[in-house]
Structure formats: C-alpha cells, structure tokens
Design an enzyme around this catalytic site. Structure first.
Site, short mmCIF file in Angstrom:
data_model
loop_
_atom_site.label_atom_id
_atom_site.label_comp_id
_atom_site.label_asym_id
_atom_site.label_seq_id
_atom_site.Cartn_x
_atom_site.Cartn_y
_atom_site.Cartn_z
N ASN A 136 0.92 -1.27 0.11
CA ASN A 136 -0.15 0.20 0.03
C ASN A 136 0.90 1.26 -0.18
N PHE A 137 0.07 2.62 -0.14
CA PHE A 137 0.93 3.80 -0.15
C PHE A 137 2.07 4.07 -1.23
N LEU A 138 1.78 3.54 -2.44
CA LEU A 138 2.68 3.51 -3.35
C LEU A 138 2.55 5.06 -3.94
N SER A 146 5.74 9.26 -14.47
CA SER A 146 6.06 8.73 -15.77
C SER A 146 7.47 8.46 -16.02
N LYS A 147 8.10 8.32 -15.05
CA LYS A 147 9.76 7.92 -15.36
C LYS A 147 10.06 6.50 -15.03
N THR A 172 -4.49 -3.28 -3.83
CA THR A 172 -5.68 -2.70 -4.33
C THR A 172 -5.22 -1.37 -5.11
N LEU A 388 -6.84 -0.75 3.43
CA LEU A 388 -6.76 0.69 3.98
C LEU A 388 -6.69 1.51 2.70
S1 MYA Z 1 -2.62 1.96 -4.90
C1 MYA Z 1 -2.39 3.71 -4.73
C2 MYA Z 1 -1.25 4.15 -5.85
N1 MYA Z 1 -0.95 5.53 -5.60
C3 MYA Z 1 -1.44 6.65 -6.21
O1 MYA Z 1 -2.33 6.24 -7.18
C4 MYA Z 1 -0.81 8.12 -5.87
C5 MYA Z 1 -0.90 8.67 -7.00
N2 MYA Z 1 -0.26 8.29 -8.04
C6 MYA Z 1 1.38 8.02 -8.12
O2 MYA Z 1 1.99 8.56 -7.04
C7 MYA Z 1 1.90 7.47 -9.33
O3 MYA Z 1 1.22 7.67 -10.32
C8 MYA Z 1 2.41 5.92 -8.90
C9 MYA Z 1 2.71 5.46 -10.57
C10 MYA Z 1 3.32 5.87 -8.09
C11 MYA Z 1 0.90 5.34 -8.69
N3 MYA Z 1 -0.19 -0.24 -8.75
O4 MYA Z 1 6.82 5.06 -12.46
P1 MYA Z 1 5.71 4.95 -13.60
C12 MYA Z 1 2.25 0.83 -13.13
C13 MYA Z 1 0.47 -0.81 -9.60
O5 MYA Z 1 6.05 5.69 -14.89
P2 MYA Z 1 4.03 6.65 -12.28
C14 MYA Z 1 -1.33 1.20 -4.03
O6 MYA Z 1 -0.68 1.85 -3.20
C15 MYA Z 1 1.83 1.15 -14.47
O7 MYA Z 1 0.81 0.19 -14.75
N4 MYA Z 1 1.29 -0.37 -10.59
O8 MYA Z 1 4.18 5.67 -13.18
C16 MYA Z 1 -0.89 -0.31 -4.33
C17 MYA Z 1 3.03 1.05 -15.09
O9 MYA Z 1 3.41 -0.35 -15.37
P3 MYA Z 1 2.98 -1.06 -16.98
C18 MYA Z 1 1.07 0.64 -10.94
O10 MYA Z 1 2.72 7.36 -12.66
C19 MYA Z 1 0.23 -0.40 -4.96
C20 MYA Z 1 4.12 1.77 -14.25
O11 MYA Z 1 3.62 1.44 -13.08
C21 MYA Z 1 0.02 1.64 -10.16
O12 MYA Z 1 4.99 7.73 -12.37
C22 MYA Z 1 0.60 -1.88 -5.44
C23 MYA Z 1 4.47 3.13 -14.81
O13 MYA Z 1 5.49 3.42 -13.82
C24 MYA Z 1 -0.56 1.23 -9.09
N5 MYA Z 1 -1.30 1.97 -8.49
O14 MYA Z 1 3.76 6.14 -10.79
C25 MYA Z 1 1.68 -2.10 -6.19
N6 MYA Z 1 0.17 2.84 -10.75
O15 MYA Z 1 3.78 -0.32 -17.92
C26 MYA Z 1 1.94 -3.55 -6.58
C27 MYA Z 1 1.14 2.87 -12.11
O16 MYA Z 1 3.42 -2.51 -16.89
C28 MYA Z 1 2.42 -4.33 -5.49
N7 MYA Z 1 1.47 1.25 -12.11
O17 MYA Z 1 1.39 -0.75 -16.95
C29 MYA Z 1 2.65 -5.63 -5.86
C30 MYA Z 1 2.90 -6.78 -5.10
C31 MYA Z 1 4.42 -6.70 -4.69
C32 MYA Z 1 5.11 -7.65 -3.38
C33 MYA Z 1 5.09 -8.98 -3.92
C34 MYA Z 1 5.69 -9.80 -2.61
C35 MYA Z 1 5.82 -11.10 -3.05
O1 JJ1 Z 2 -15.07 9.64 -3.70
C1 JJ1 Z 2 -15.07 9.41 -4.69
N1 JJ1 Z 2 -16.21 10.08 -5.56
C2 JJ1 Z 2 -17.16 11.06 -4.77
C3 JJ1 Z 2 -16.72 12.38 -5.09
C4 JJ1 Z 2 -16.62 12.64 -6.74
C5 JJ1 Z 2 -16.03 14.04 -7.10
C6 JJ1 Z 2 -15.66 14.10 -8.78
N2 JJ1 Z 2 -15.13 13.38 -9.03
C7 JJ1 Z 2 -18.40 10.80 -5.47
N3 JJ1 Z 2 -19.18 11.62 -4.90
C8 JJ1 Z 2 -20.80 11.33 -5.27
C9 JJ1 Z 2 -21.36 11.00 -3.74
C10 JJ1 Z 2 -22.85 10.95 -3.77
C11 JJ1 Z 2 -23.38 11.32 -2.69
C12 JJ1 Z 2 -25.09 11.08 -2.40
C13 JJ1 Z 2 -25.48 9.85 -3.20
C14 JJ1 Z 2 -24.80 9.53 -4.41
C15 JJ1 Z 2 -23.34 9.77 -4.80
O2 JJ1 Z 2 -18.61 9.67 -6.32
C16 JJ1 Z 2 -14.59 8.31 -5.25
C17 JJ1 Z 2 -15.10 7.08 -5.01
O3 JJ1 Z 2 -16.32 6.75 -5.47
N4 JJ1 Z 2 -13.36 8.43 -4.76
C18 JJ1 Z 2 -12.01 8.34 -5.47
O4 JJ1 Z 2 -12.24 8.40 -6.55
C19 JJ1 Z 2 -10.84 8.44 -4.99
C20 JJ1 Z 2 -9.88 7.09 -5.45
C21 JJ1 Z 2 -10.77 5.84 -5.44
C22 JJ1 Z 2 -9.50 4.89 -5.80
C23 JJ1 Z 2 -8.58 4.61 -4.59
C24 JJ1 Z 2 -7.25 3.69 -5.02
C25 JJ1 Z 2 -6.49 3.78 -3.77
C26 JJ1 Z 2 -6.01 2.19 -3.21
C27 JJ1 Z 2 -4.90 2.26 -2.48
O5 JJ1 Z 2 -4.72 1.00 -1.68
#
Ligand code: MYA
Ligand code: JJ1
Length: 388
Positions: A136-138, A146-147, A172, A388
């Site tokens: 989590n918390f990537l 995108s690097k 997730t 979480l």
């Molecule tokens: S999910 C929450 C992820 N965090 C965010 O969304 C926060 C905002 N975004 C960012 O910080 C960046 O956009 C991140 C990507 C860091 C997400 N899960 O470096 P890149 C793949 C898995 O150029 P960036 C959470 O925390 C993407 O498909 N992969 O991209 C759970 C592409 O690969 P491919 C992801 O945008 C994390 C590549 O990365 C995700 O600069 C679980 C691009 O890299 C994502 N959410 O950075 C991680 N997003 O070309 C996996 C992008 O193949 C764990 N990518 O499509 C796996 C288990 C490991 C342990 C195993 C133990 C045995």
């Molecule tokens: O919170 C979310 N959406 C809200 C706000 C939308 C704002 C415009 N994009 C939403 N609101 C409608 C609520 C409404 C209340 C009254 C009844 C009808 C509905 O839909 C969304 C989830 O729905 N949240 C996100 O998009 C945040 C990212 C979710 C993916 C998280 C992945 C991280 C996992 C890390 O492990």
C-alpha cells in the site's frame, strides 16, 4: 501495453478464461540464498531509505509526501489525507518489518520523493491460509511521474518481502492492471449533505431543495440497538471468535488472531472506531461493526479544506439485522461529525447500501493478488478483505 506487469507473476489478461491454468501460486519460491541481496538500482540522483515510522521526523516527511501527492479522484477535487496516527497504525501491525517501509530520497537535498510499503498478513484463499504482504501507499512525487520509478519500487519491496520468505501479496488500486481478482464500487452515504454539496462531493438531486435534502439524510440522535456500545480490550477474545467465524464464508479474507484483532479492531482515537452488540440478557457479543477515519483534502475550495470521511471496515451480524447495525454505525459516525460514510460493495454490503441511502460513487477499487492465480474473477460479495 503493460510492459512491467506482463513481466510479473500475476494473472495476465491473455489468460482470462483459460480454465486449464491451475489456481494457486504462479511461481514456486526460490531458495533465500538466490534472492538478490542488494537493492535495485535507482537513477543516480536518488537513494533508498528505510522509513522509521517511530520517528516523528520521518513520519512527518511521509505524511507530507502523501498529503501532497497521493490518490485523487478522477476530477482532482479531493486527495486522500491519511493522518500520521493512521499511518503509524497501518504500518505497524503485529510482526511488521521496518524495512518494508521504503522511501526514495533525492541524494543532494535529502527530500523524500517516493514511498511504498508492505505489512505482513495471513490471507485465506478458499481453504489455504497464505502468508502474504499487503502492499500500500505507493506514491511518486507529482514532479517525478511517468519516469518508470514505480516498477523499481515495486521490485524493491518484492525483494525485501522475498527475503522474509513470503511469496504472495495482496493490494488494491483505482486503476486496472493485470489482473483484478474482483472490482468493487465505492458507495457514499451523506451525513452532512450541505457541506458535501458546497464542496462538489455531491450534487443537489433533480427536483430537490437543500432543506428537502437535509431532511432526506437526517438520522436519529442516538443508536437503536439495545446493548450497542464501543468495543473494549476485554472484548478482544469474543470479537476474534465472532469475526473469524464470519469471515469463513468469503473466498478471500484475512485470518485474524487475537493479536490482529487487538491491533486492527480495537478503537484508536481518530483512526478506527469499533462497536459491539452485547446481549442485555446473556452478555454475549452477538454483532460487531467498525469504520476507519480517512479524511480527504478538498482542493481549491474557499470555505472548506477537509472532508471528514468514515470508511466501512469489518462488520459482523448474527442477531442484529445488518441493516439496523449499519444504521447504528451511521448514527455514531454522524455523532462524531463525519461528513460522509463510505463503503465498498464487498461482503454483505449490497444488502444495506440502497436502503440506507448510500449512492454509487464515481470511483472503483480493483483488488489484486501477486503470484497467486484465481481461475475466475470473484464477485465483490465473495471478498472478505478490506485494505486501507
Ligand atoms: S494503489 C495507490 C497508488 N498510488 C497513487 O495512485 C498515488 C498517486 N499516483 C502516483 O503516485 C503514481 O502515479 C504511481 C505510479 C506511484 C501510482 N499499482 O513510475 P511509472 C504501473 C500498480 O512511470 P507513475 C497502491 O498503493 C503502471 O501500470 N502498478 O508511473 C497499491 C506501469 O506499468 P505497466 C501501477 O505514474 C500499490 C508503471 O507502473 C500503479 O510515475 C501496489 C508505470 O510506472 C498502481 N497503483 O507512478 C503495487 N500505478 O507499464 C503493486 C501505476 O506494466 C504491488 N502502475 O502498465 C505488487 C506486490 C509486490 C509485493 C510482492 C511480494 C511477494
Ligand atoms: O469519492 C469518490 N467520489 C465522490 C466524489 C466525486 C467528485 C468528482 N470526481 C463521489 N461523490 C458522489 C457521492 C454522492 C453522495 C450522495 C449519493 C450519490 C453519490 O462519487 C471516489 C469514490 O467513489 N473516490 C475516488 O475516486 C478516490 C480514489 C478511489 C480509488 C482509490 C485507490 C487507492 C487504493 C490504495 O490502496
């Protein structure tokens, strides 16, 4: 299309519906001596750091990185704002490894610019209990996107997890990558509809006025279930038995012991809230509900800076109808001043969402397993795991 994920031991899109592939681990473990002993190479300006979440300074740096760069909704109106107390709780469960809390710093300035974490968990898939990591918390700083830094971080956390002789993980994401075990929808229950509308989280429905909307979402002042009270330390054995029994019915669910229940489910101020129903007659614990606190920053609103959100966690019903139990959860969340109560359509949640006036959100959450194949995607209701 997915250069990185196609190179990893995860279910591949091309294999969807290929029923000749067996369920279970995709790759066999290798001897620990064959696991790479040194960290993966980062581009030259960066260095790895293990983040000591006991240190206030480190915890602050992680908090600030995430508060400014972590997950946003599709219109960039809100961004998750996990609190420091929450991060400490999420990252230090029983048996955690400090070196699974991985940061990346700029060598010259020491600025923290990326983060990824794992914590250990026993997860049951059908009849097998597997030692896994929950990843989590990537997060990569907005200016460094995108690097291809994320694949290096994922490989590094994988390496450190392998060094503990763990070969599977659960995670997730809001995006689709190869290949979800199930895809869930977020649902939202307005508790403070006026504020939610003011900040653009929700909209005034057709033919609805503000006062009509406020009335629609009004809740009783106090809970209705006799014996509904906050969970205490003395409840840990009974809650553990209750939760363990309940989670057996799902295809994928955590295997929680008393230590896990004490950590994950005992109330922690501002982090996790849990309630039990204690039968007034027999003093048995018959039902349980819980939610965690995850505020979001409101990006660019003049009048409000945070949205206080409660997220449904684990709920167990044996005597109290789930609808009534969750209505009581909404009532206590309202008492605690949450603006919205969020839930996924996992476990039995579908059965109360519409009736309790949750509405579907615009976000979805995809669940994944690393190095474990599930032959057919699950229904969200077959999933008993909340990350979480
Ligand atoms: S999910 C929450 C992820 N965090 C965010 O969304 C926060 C905002 N975004 C960012 O910080 C960046 O956009 C991140 C990507 C860091 C997400 N899960 O470096 P890149 C793949 C898995 O150029 P960036 C959470 O925390 C993407 O498909 N992969 O991209 C759970 C592409 O690969 P491919 C992801 O945008 C994390 C590549 O990365 C995700 O600069 C679980 C691009 O890299 C994502 N959410 O950075 C991680 N997003 O070309 C996996 C992008 O193949 C764990 N990518 O499509 C796996 C288990 C490991 C342990 C195993 C133990 C045995
Ligand atoms: O919170 C979310 N959406 C809200 C706000 C939308 C704002 C415009 N994009 C939403 N609101 C409608 C609520 C409404 C209340 C009254 C009844 C009808 C509905 O839909 C969304 C989830 O729905 N949240 C996100 O998009 C945040 C990212 C979710 C993916 C998280 C992945 C991280 C996992 C890390 O492990």
């Amino acid at each position: 299309r997915h250069k990185f994920w196609e190179s990893q031991p995860v279910g591949q899109f091309k294999d969807l519906g290929n029923s000749s592939l067996p369920e279970g681990p995709i790759e066999a473990p290798t001897p620990l001596s064959e696991v790479k002993q040194e960290p993966y190479n980062l581009p030259n300006m960066y260095e790895w750091v293990t983040c000591d979440m006991d240190s206030d300074e480190m915890c602050n740096e992680v908090y600030n990185l995430l508060a400014n760069n972590y997950v946003e909704d599709d219109e960039n109106m809100f961004r998750f704002n996990y609190s420091k107390e929450f991060l400490r709780w999420a990252l230090r469960p029983p048996g955690y490894f400090k070196n699974w809390h991985i940061g990346v710093r700029v060598k010259s300035s020491k600025k923290l610019v990326a983060f990824i974490t794992g914590v250990p968990a026993r997860i049951r898939v059908r009849d097998d209990i597997i030692n896994m990591a929950e990843v989590n918390f990537l997060c990569v700083h907005k200016k460094l996107r995108s690097k291809r830094l994320a694949p290096v971080m994922i490989k590094e956390v994988t390496r450190r997890i392998h060094l503990e002789n763990i070969w599977q993980a659960a995670y997730t994401a809001g995006i689709v990558i190869p290949t979800p075990i199930t895809s869930c929808q977020y649902w939202h229950r307005s508790l403070n509809p006026k504020k939610l509308i003011e900040v653009g989280f929700s909209r005034l429905g057709a033919r609805m006025t503000m006062s009509r909307t406020i009335k629609l979402f009004k809740l009783p002042e106090s809970t209705v279930t006799p014996g509904f009270r906050q969970m205490g330390l003395h409840d840990v054995p009974a809650v553990t038995r209750l939760v363990r029994r309940y989670l057996r019915q799902f295809v994928v669910a955590p295997d929680l012991n008393e230590h896990d229940v004490e950590h994950w489910l005992l109330p922690t101020e501002g982090v996790v809230d849990s309630y039990v129903v204690e039968s007034p007659a027999t003093h048995e614990i018959t039902d349980f509900c819980s939610f965690y606190t995850l505020p979001s920053s409101i990006l660019g609103n003049q009048n409000h800076s945070t949205l206080k959100a409660a997220y449904s966690f684990y709920n167990v019903f044996t005597k109290t109808p789930l609808l009534q139990l969750m209505n009581d959860a909404l009532i206590v969340a309202k008492q605690k001043d949450f603006d919205v109560f969020n839930a996924l359509d996992v476990m039995h949640n579908e059965s109360f969402l519409k009736e309790l006036k949750f509405g579907p959100g615009d976000g979805s959450l995809h669940y994944y397993l690393y190095n474990y194949r599930i032959r057919n995607a699950l229904k969200p209701s077959e999933l008993g795991l909340v990350l979480l």
